[in-house]
Structure formats: structure tokens, C-alpha cells
Design a protein around this motif. Structure first.
Motif, PDB file in Angstrom:
ATOM      1  N   ARG A 105       0.839  -1.203   0.000  1.00 59.42           N
ATOM      2  CA  ARG A 105       0.000   0.000   0.000  1.00 59.42           C
ATOM      3  C   ARG A 105       0.876   1.255   0.000  1.00 59.42           C
ATOM      4  NH1 ARG A 105      -5.471   0.866   0.986  1.00 59.42           N
ATOM      5  NH2 ARG A 105      -5.880   3.061   0.485  1.00 59.42           N
ATOM      6  N   GLU A 109       0.978   4.161  -3.005  1.00 59.96           N
ATOM      7  CA  GLU A 109       0.813   5.592  -2.747  1.00 59.96           C
ATOM      8  C   GLU A 109       2.015   6.378  -3.265  1.00 59.96           C
ATOM      9  OE1 GLU A 109      -1.715   7.278  -1.573  1.00 59.96           O
ATOM     10  OE2 GLU A 109      -2.993   5.538  -1.208  1.00 59.96           O
ATOM     11  N   LEU A 120      -5.403   4.302   7.214  1.00 61.69           N
ATOM     12  CA  LEU A 120      -6.438   3.316   6.914  1.00 61.69           C
ATOM     13  C   LEU A 120      -7.273   3.060   8.158  1.00 61.69           C
ATOM     14  CD1 LEU A 120      -4.228   0.671   5.061  1.00 61.69           C
ATOM     15  CD2 LEU A 120      -5.759   2.308   3.969  1.00 61.69           C
ATOM     16  N   SER A 121      -8.507   2.666   7.943  1.00 54.39           N
ATOM     17  CA  SER A 121      -9.326   2.227   9.068  1.00 54.39           C
ATOM     18  C   SER A 121      -9.016   0.761   9.355  1.00 54.39           C
ATOM     19  CB  SER A 121     -10.813   2.390   8.755  1.00 54.39           C
ATOM     20  OG  SER A 121     -11.207   1.480   7.736  1.00 54.39           O
ATOM     21  N   GLN A 124     -10.745  -1.405   6.849  1.00 54.41           N
ATOM     22  CA  GLN A 124     -10.077  -1.503   5.549  1.00 54.41           C
ATOM     23  C   GLN A 124      -8.957  -2.538   5.581  1.00 54.41           C
ATOM     24  OE1 GLN A 124      -9.335   2.875   5.232  1.00 54.41           O
ATOM     25  NE2 GLN A 124      -9.981   2.619   3.103  1.00 54.41           N
ATOM     26  N   ILE A 125      -8.206  -2.546   6.661  1.00 53.83           N
ATOM     27  CA  ILE A 125      -7.104  -3.501   6.781  1.00 53.83           C
ATOM     28  C   ILE A 125      -7.649  -4.925   6.863  1.00 53.83           C
ATOM     29  CG2 ILE A 125      -5.178  -4.245   8.230  1.00 53.83           C
ATOM     30  CD1 ILE A 125      -4.807  -1.328   9.054  1.00 53.83           C
ATOM     31  N   THR A 169      -8.548   3.938  13.569  1.00 55.15           N
ATOM     32  CA  THR A 169      -7.892   4.649  12.473  1.00 55.15           C
ATOM     33  C   THR A 169      -6.395   4.556  12.692  1.00 55.15           C
ATOM     34  OG1 THR A 169      -9.758   6.189  12.342  1.00 55.15           O
ATOM     35  CG2 THR A 169      -7.737   6.813  11.200  1.00 55.15           C
ATOM     36  N   GLU A 171      -2.252   4.710  11.077  1.00 54.41           N
ATOM     37  CA  GLU A 171      -1.314   5.228  10.088  1.00 54.41           C
ATOM     38  C   GLU A 171      -0.200   4.210   9.866  1.00 54.41           C
ATOM     39  OE1 GLU A 171       1.913   8.880   9.430  1.00 54.41           O
ATOM     40  OE2 GLU A 171       0.635   8.837  11.222  1.00 54.41           O
TER      41      GLU A 171
END
Length: 204
Positions: A105, A109, A120-121, A124-125, A169, A171
Motif C-alpha cells: 500500500r 501511494e 487506513l481504518s 479496511q485492513i 484509524t 497510520e
């Protein structure tokens, strides 16, 4: 900077740098004063840790520094082996898979010229992981395994909880790039491809 000034800075600031590196990572954004001192005194820091078999890894562009175990030269039989100070970690499959997903990921980016911070939440992961995790009848147990892997990545410093997010949330810390390199990614991808082929064979 004069030699006298450098020596004075070493006396005043070097101990704090050494202690923080022995405790963990120095980040530019979290340890601004120490980071600046480290950049100025990195030669002295490297010399100090080299004696005890450790190597300073410093990425100025990404803003982090940490210690690595030196690799002994096997050809030098006269050299005494220094005991390992930094333990090697054995990663479970879910943790290894998670680190690969996060590293990819970051690469995506970077390739798109996106933001330097990738956030990411937890949901999402989990969705990313479910695509590659072995299927299980017990969905709750599978989610527990993924959440355990996420928490372990937080403990290792590869993910950081954002404040006031209740841990939902996260990082991706860019220090992950130093641990999961291209060779590591290729080797894990080969294992993952073999697993998927085996799983497809069982389904036929």
C-alpha cells in the motif's frame, strides 16, 4: 561548527541519543530535538554502537533512525562473535501477510505521488487481509486472528493509532520500508502464490 562546540554537544546530547536508540526508534516528527542532534553527531553514534556489534540505520528523507545487528564476516575466523543484542522475531503468517499488504500500500501511494501519510481504518485492513487469509468456517475466529496481527504490527511500530480514534484509524509508519524490502516481498509473494495454487487444487 568548531571542534570544541562538537565536543561540548557530544557531552551534553550524546547520552540521550544513545539511550533513545537502545529503547527504540528515533522519529523526526516525534523527537525533533533528538533528531537534529543525531544528524549532527551521527559519526560519534555509529562509532559507539559499532564497538558492541550494532549498526545505525538512518533514513534522513523518511525521518527515522534505529539500530540493527551487525552482520559478522564469516571469512574472518580470528574475529570474536559479538553476542546478539537485538533479538530476531519469528512472525506468524497473519503478521507476515499484514506487513506485506501494508508495504504494498505504501508503494502504491508513492508510485501515484500521493500523500506521505497513509491512513487506513481497521475495517479496511481487515478487508485487505480477508482476500488472502485461509478460509475458515468460524468467521469470528478469523477476525480475531487478523485483529491480533494488527495489534502486533502496532506493538512493533509499523502501525500507529491516531489519537481520538479508539484504535480504529491507523497510520502506516514509513519505517516499514526498511524492514520489508523488495527481496522480502518477492519471497513472500512466491510462498503466497504456492499457497493459492494448493488451495485451488483442493477445491477442484
Amino acid at each position: 561548527m568548531s571542534e570544541e562546540t562538537i565536543l561540548q554537544k557530544q557531552d551534553n546530547e550524546l547520552p540521550a541519543i544513545l539511550v533513545q536508540l537502545l529503547k527504540g526508534v528515533i522519529y523526526e516528527d516525534r523527537h525533533a530535538k533528538l533528531w537534529l542532534s543525531l544528524l549532527q553527531l551521527q559519526t560519534a553514534v555509529r562509532d559507539y554502537f559499532r564497538v558492541i556489534g550494532l549498526e545505525l540505520y538512518l533514513d534522513e528523507s523518511e525521518g527515522y533512525a534505529f539500530l540493527k545487528q551487525q552482520v559478522n564476516d564469516d571469512d574472518n575466523s580470528d574475529q570474536l562473535n559479538v553476542p546478539r543484542l537485538i533479538p530476531q522475531r519469528s512472525l506468524t503468517f497473519p503478521v507476515s501477510l499484514l506487513l506485506v499488504m501494508l508495504r504494498k500500500r505504501l508503494a502504491e501511494e508513492d508510485a501515484m505521488g500521493g500523500a506521505t501519510r497513509v491512513i487506513l481504518s481497521r475495517e479496511q485492513i481487515i478487508d485487505m487481509m480477508l482476500l488472502f487469509m485461509p478460509e475458515q468456517k468460524n468467521e469470528a475466529r478469523l477476525n480475531d486472528q487478523i485483529n491480533t496481527a494488527i495489534n502486533r504490527a502496532i506493538d512493533y511500530g509499523f502501525l500507529r493509532k491516531l489519537t481520538q480514534s479508539d484504535g480504529n484509524t491507523l497510520e502506516i509508519r514509513r519505517i516499514l520500508k526498511a524492514f520489508v524490502d523488495a527481496q522480502w516481498l518477492d519471497e513472500f509473494q512466491a510462498h503466497l502464490d504456492s499457497y493459492q495454487v494448493h488451495a485451488e487444487t483442493l477445491e477442484q
